[in-house]
Scaffold this motif. Structure first.
Motif, PDB file in Angstrom:
ATOM      1  N   GLN A  22       9.391   0.171  -6.913  1.00 34.56           N
ATOM      2  CA  GLN A  22       8.136  -0.233  -6.662  1.00 34.56           C
ATOM      3  C   GLN A  22       7.055   0.680  -7.399  1.00 34.56           C
ATOM      4  O   GLN A  22       7.213   1.807  -7.509  1.00 34.56           O
ATOM      5  CB  GLN A  22       7.800  -0.132  -5.104  1.00 34.56           C
ATOM      6  CG  GLN A  22       6.463  -1.141  -4.731  1.00 34.56           C
ATOM      7  CD  GLN A  22       5.297  -0.198  -4.678  1.00 34.56           C
ATOM      8  OE1 GLN A  22       5.420   1.141  -4.503  1.00 34.56           O
ATOM      9  NE2 GLN A  22       3.973  -0.642  -4.356  1.00 34.56           N
ATOM     10  N   ASN A  23       6.087   0.170  -7.991  1.00 35.10           N
ATOM     11  CA  ASN A  23       4.827   0.835  -8.651  1.00 35.10           C
ATOM     12  C   ASN A  23       3.733   1.010  -7.780  1.00 35.10           C
ATOM     13  O   ASN A  23       3.189  -0.121  -7.115  1.00 35.10           O
ATOM     14  CB  ASN A  23       4.497   0.448 -10.051  1.00 35.10           C
ATOM     15  CG  ASN A  23       3.556   1.073 -10.795  1.00 35.10           C
ATOM     16  OD1 ASN A  23       3.301   2.224 -10.399  1.00 35.10           O
ATOM     17  ND2 ASN A  23       3.134   0.455 -11.762  1.00 35.10           N
ATOM     18  N   PRO A  24       3.585   2.549  -7.316  1.00 32.97           N
ATOM     19  CA  PRO A  24       3.782   3.659  -7.918  1.00 32.97           C
ATOM     20  C   PRO A  24       5.083   4.532  -7.109  1.00 32.97           C
ATOM     21  O   PRO A  24       5.468   5.602  -7.742  1.00 32.97           O
ATOM     22  CB  PRO A  24       2.676   4.656  -7.860  1.00 32.97           C
ATOM     23  CG  PRO A  24       1.989   4.223  -6.477  1.00 32.97           C
ATOM     24  CD  PRO A  24       2.490   2.526  -6.301  1.00 32.97           C
ATOM     25  N   THR A  25       5.593   3.926  -6.179  1.00 29.15           N
ATOM     26  CA  THR A  25       6.382   4.761  -4.988  1.00 29.15           C
ATOM     27  C   THR A  25       7.650   5.069  -5.720  1.00 29.15           C
ATOM     28  O   THR A  25       8.398   5.846  -5.515  1.00 29.15           O
ATOM     29  CB  THR A  25       6.317   4.402  -3.707  1.00 29.15           C
ATOM     30  OG1 THR A  25       7.136   3.219  -3.580  1.00 29.15           O
ATOM     31  CG2 THR A  25       5.023   4.118  -3.186  1.00 29.15           C
ATOM     32  N   GLY A  26       8.078   3.982  -6.405  1.00 29.45           N
ATOM     33  CA  GLY A  26       9.681   4.049  -6.866  1.00 29.45           C
ATOM     34  C   GLY A  26      10.556   3.569  -5.868  1.00 29.45           C
ATOM     35  O   GLY A  26      11.866   3.538  -6.053  1.00 29.45           O
ATOM     36  N   THR A  27      10.109   3.113  -4.532  1.00 30.29           N
ATOM     37  CA  THR A  27      10.964   2.756  -3.632  1.00 30.29           C
ATOM     38  C   THR A  27      11.512   1.314  -3.886  1.00 30.29           C
ATOM     39  O   THR A  27      11.013   0.471  -4.633  1.00 30.29           O
ATOM     40  CB  THR A  27      10.119   2.488  -2.439  1.00 30.29           C
ATOM     41  OG1 THR A  27       9.137   1.775  -2.294  1.00 30.29           O
ATOM     42  CG2 THR A  27       9.728   3.944  -1.900  1.00 30.29           C
ATOM     43  N   ASP A  65       0.990  -1.286  -0.005  1.00 25.45           N
ATOM     44  CA  ASP A  65      -0.036  -0.009   0.055  1.00 25.45           C
ATOM     45  C   ASP A  65       1.016   1.098   0.099  1.00 25.45           C
ATOM     46  O   ASP A  65       1.655   1.536   0.940  1.00 25.45           O
ATOM     47  CB  ASP A  65      -0.859   0.050   1.276  1.00 25.45           C
ATOM     48  CG  ASP A  65      -1.967   1.267   1.288  1.00 25.45           C
ATOM     49  OD1 ASP A  65      -1.900   1.850   0.249  1.00 25.45           O
ATOM     50  OD2 ASP A  65      -2.121   1.614   2.182  1.00 25.45           O
ATOM     51  N   PRO A  66       0.817   2.016  -1.062  1.00 24.81           N
ATOM     52  CA  PRO A  66       0.044   1.786  -2.144  1.00 24.81           C
ATOM     53  C   PRO A  66       0.566   0.542  -3.244  1.00 24.81           C
ATOM     54  O   PRO A  66       1.775   0.329  -2.924  1.00 24.81           O
ATOM     55  CB  PRO A  66       0.212   3.295  -2.906  1.00 24.81           C
ATOM     56  CG  PRO A  66       1.507   3.684  -2.514  1.00 24.81           C
ATOM     57  CD  PRO A  66       1.553   3.401  -1.245  1.00 24.81           C
ATOM     58  N   SER A  67      -0.445   0.378  -4.032  1.00 20.39           N
ATOM     59  CA  SER A  67       0.030  -0.847  -5.026  1.00 20.39           C
ATOM     60  C   SER A  67      -0.389  -0.527  -6.294  1.00 20.39           C
ATOM     61  O   SER A  67      -1.285   0.348  -6.484  1.00 20.39           O
ATOM     62  CB  SER A  67      -0.683  -1.967  -4.165  1.00 20.39           C
ATOM     63  OG  SER A  67      -0.063  -3.215  -5.034  1.00 20.39           O
ATOM     64  N   TYR A  68       0.045  -1.254  -7.364  1.00 24.19           N
ATOM     65  CA  TYR A  68      -0.627  -1.206  -8.923  1.00 24.19           C
ATOM     66  C   TYR A  68      -1.830  -1.357  -8.958  1.00 24.19           C
ATOM     67  O   TYR A  68      -2.327  -2.231  -8.663  1.00 24.19           O
ATOM     68  CB  TYR A  68       0.190  -2.197  -9.636  1.00 24.19           C
ATOM     69  CG  TYR A  68      -0.079  -2.056 -11.081  1.00 24.19           C
ATOM     70  CD1 TYR A  68      -0.067  -1.046 -11.653  1.00 24.19           C
ATOM     71  CD2 TYR A  68      -0.402  -3.554 -11.695  1.00 24.19           C
ATOM     72  CE1 TYR A  68      -0.495  -0.850 -13.061  1.00 24.19           C
ATOM     73  CE2 TYR A  68      -0.743  -3.282 -13.082  1.00 24.19           C
ATOM     74  CZ  TYR A  68      -0.751  -2.071 -13.698  1.00 24.19           C
ATOM     75  OH  TYR A  68      -1.399  -2.098 -15.048  1.00 24.19           O
ATOM     76  N   VAL A 127      -6.020   6.103  -6.880  1.00 24.46           N
ATOM     77  CA  VAL A 127      -6.204   4.854  -7.693  1.00 24.46           C
ATOM     78  C   VAL A 127      -5.499   3.680  -6.977  1.00 24.46           C
ATOM     79  O   VAL A 127      -5.668   2.617  -7.393  1.00 24.46           O
ATOM     80  CB  VAL A 127      -6.270   4.917  -9.058  1.00 24.46           C
ATOM     81  CG1 VAL A 127      -7.014   6.208  -9.756  1.00 24.46           C
ATOM     82  CG2 VAL A 127      -4.720   5.178  -9.431  1.00 24.46           C
ATOM     83  N   TYR A 128      -4.407   3.897  -6.475  1.00 25.40           N
ATOM     84  CA  TYR A 128      -3.341   2.935  -5.873  1.00 25.40           C
ATOM     85  C   TYR A 128      -3.687   2.401  -4.666  1.00 25.40           C
ATOM     86  O   TYR A 128      -2.759   1.912  -4.052  1.00 25.40           O
ATOM     87  CB  TYR A 128      -1.823   3.274  -5.818  1.00 25.40           C
ATOM     88  CG  TYR A 128      -1.439   3.777  -7.400  1.00 25.40           C
ATOM     89  CD1 TYR A 128      -1.172   2.921  -8.370  1.00 25.40           C
ATOM     90  CD2 TYR A 128      -1.683   5.068  -7.818  1.00 25.40           C
ATOM     91  CE1 TYR A 128      -0.794   3.486  -9.655  1.00 25.40           C
ATOM     92  CE2 TYR A 128      -1.256   5.566  -9.141  1.00 25.40           C
ATOM     93  CZ  TYR A 128      -0.756   4.566 -10.060  1.00 25.40           C
ATOM     94  OH  TYR A 128      -0.423   5.072 -11.411  1.00 25.40           O
TER      95      TYR A 128
END
Length: 478
Positions: A261-266, A210-213, A442-443
């Motif tokens: 990670q999508n969407p955070t880029g971590t 969370d958040p997730s694709y 939306v994520y």
């Protein structure tokens, strides 16, 4: 998307009336259903609202539609004298079924992109046209003789491609696998779909980031899977949260995107990876590792995947060419124990009798050529440059109005807004100014975030897109 022919001698309002009448006759708008509003239809087909008003008046004169103030324009219940019971209510069917619809935000974004192909697209998680290896693939197709069988292929996928992938995974990502443990799929989403449909059952509990694709979240809902969030921090998820969810909900799987990670880029911190794998092995729950972005690492040196250090056979690994080469080829892969691969291959064969051999052959020829390595190097440098352009534009136009952390790979930047705004209003204002992006809501995340793709828009339009976004944000904050 239908649009009136401006070169035709037939007036546009009559063309629109004829189009709507045909849609009604085909059951798109059954008796008693409402037509799109005049304003919405005008925006969709690129005409003035007054033209649609004329078209609807023409349909009213024929007795095909009825209008009432405050309600809109409705298809007559006695259209052409046919009793409505004789015509299927297709909208009723469309609204049924078990497969969940996309979120309204995503449907709106798709609608905008269809209606305005020239808009600056910072919403799509796809490469821009200049980053696709079109010329290299054409060259390979000319030089390599096509020797594949054009009939139904092995349910697991084209064997030479699985051979190529086995060697590539070992050399580039340190993942040791065999051809029998690889399933070729129609992109990452099909791999995920098969896992949900074949290895889980409605009502099962799983842990997701969370958040997730957003595409994955909708698929979980359609499959009747209960999802429980794993908060994504600056260094990824916390393995202790997995243990807590197992104790509280008896989760059966963990779904992760550890690298960029999508969407955070971590990126999941290296110190968390082995403890996570050991915990999963101890609890007896698989980890599904979705890894679309490792090969986009801007320096060509991605962090080790979970699969590459998995000593217990716990990880099901998903990869794809969509984010690194050509989304249109629809080539993905799943690496799993051979018993799992056989189960999923059997299910996939029931669905579509396997993938077309042509894109599989094309992908194999491309990956075996020297062009593939050259393309990856070019892509990594181009993406790093585009992210730099995006960051400089954000700093110049918005300053401390947004906060973000630059990623070392991936296709997008996750931004937090300093002051909260209405997600839908901001999106619509941005669209008016020529740019579209994806709201963070939306994520599955808390409001106040946006995802900006730097891969999709041309580099020359990134600055323009951020200027439009900044204008939209300031308009709402006045």
């Amino acid at each position: 998307m239908w649009k009136p022919d401006r070169s035709s001698k037939t007036p546009m309002y009559l063309q629109i009336a004829d189009y709507v009448e045909r849609s009604i006759s085909l059951g798109e708008y059954p008796p008693g259903s409402f037509l799109p509003s005049e304003r919405r239809l005008a925006e969709r087909i690129g005409v003035n609202r007054s033209t649609v008003v004329q078209a609807y008046e023409e349909l009213r004169a024929k007795g095909i539609v009825e209008s009432s103030v405050g309600s809109g324009t409705m298809v007559s219940r006695e259209v052409w004298g046919i009793r409505p019971g004789l015509s299927p209510d297709w909208r009723h069917y469309v609204q049924g079924g078990t497969f969940a619809r996309s979120l309204p935000y995503l449907r709106r974004i798709r609608e905008v992109l269809q209606e305005r192909p020239s808009i600056i697209n910072m919403a799509s998680g796809e490469l821009s046209a200049d980053l696709f290896p079109n010329e290299q693939i054409i060259q390979v197709m000319k030089e390599v003789p096509f020797e594949a069988h054009l009939g139904y292929d092995d349910p697991q996928g084209y064997y030479p491609l699985r051979e190529t992938l086995s060697g590539f995974m070992r050399r580039e990502l340190g993942i040791h696998t065999t051809e029998s443990s690889i399933l070729i799929t129609s992109g990452s989403q099909q791999s995920l779909f098969l896992i949900l449909q074949c290895l889980l059952a409605p009502g099962d509990a799983v842990a997701v980031e969370d958040p997730s694709y957003c595409g994955s979240l909708a698929m979980f809902q359609s499959a009747g899977i209960r999802t429980f969030p794993l908060p994504v921090r600056e260094d990824g998820i916390d393995p202790r949260d997995v243990e807590t969810l197992f104790k509280e909900h008896r989760i059966r799987m963990v779904f992760l995107n550890p690298n960029y990670q999508n969407p955070t880029g971590t990126t999941l911190h290296p110190d968390k990876r082995r403890p996570l794998l050991n915990l999963a092995a101890e609890l007896g729950i698989p980890i599904v590792e979705d890894d679309p972005f490792s090969l986009t690492d801007f320096e060509g040196n991605p962090p080790p995947s979970l699969k590459s250090i998995d000593e217990h056979g716990t990880v099901l690994y998903i990869g794809s060419l969509s984010k690194i080469a050509a989304s249109g080829l629809r080539i993905g892969w799943l690496i799993a124990p051979s018993t799992v691969v056989q189960r999923l291959a059997d299910a996939r064969q029931q669905i579509d009798f396997g993938l077309s051999i042509i894109p599989q052959w094309t992908a194999n020829a491309f990956m075996r050529s020297g062009n593939f390595g050259e393309h990856l190097s070019f892509l990594q440098q181009a993406l790093a440059h585009k992210q730099d352009l995006l960051i400089r534009s954000l700093e110049r136009e918005l300053g401390d109005e947004v906060r973000f952390t630059a990623a070392r790979g991936g296709l997008s930047l996750w931004c937090g807004l300093r002051r909260p705004v209405d997600d839908l209003k901001l999106l619509e204002e941005a669209v008016k100014r020529g740019v579209v992006y994806t709201p963070g809501a939306v994520y599955g995340s808390v409001p106040g975030h946006i995802r900006l793709s730097f891969a999709r828009p041309p580099a020359s339009r990134i600055e323009e897109g951020i200027f439009g976004l900044a204008q939209a944000l300031r308009f709402l904050q006045v």
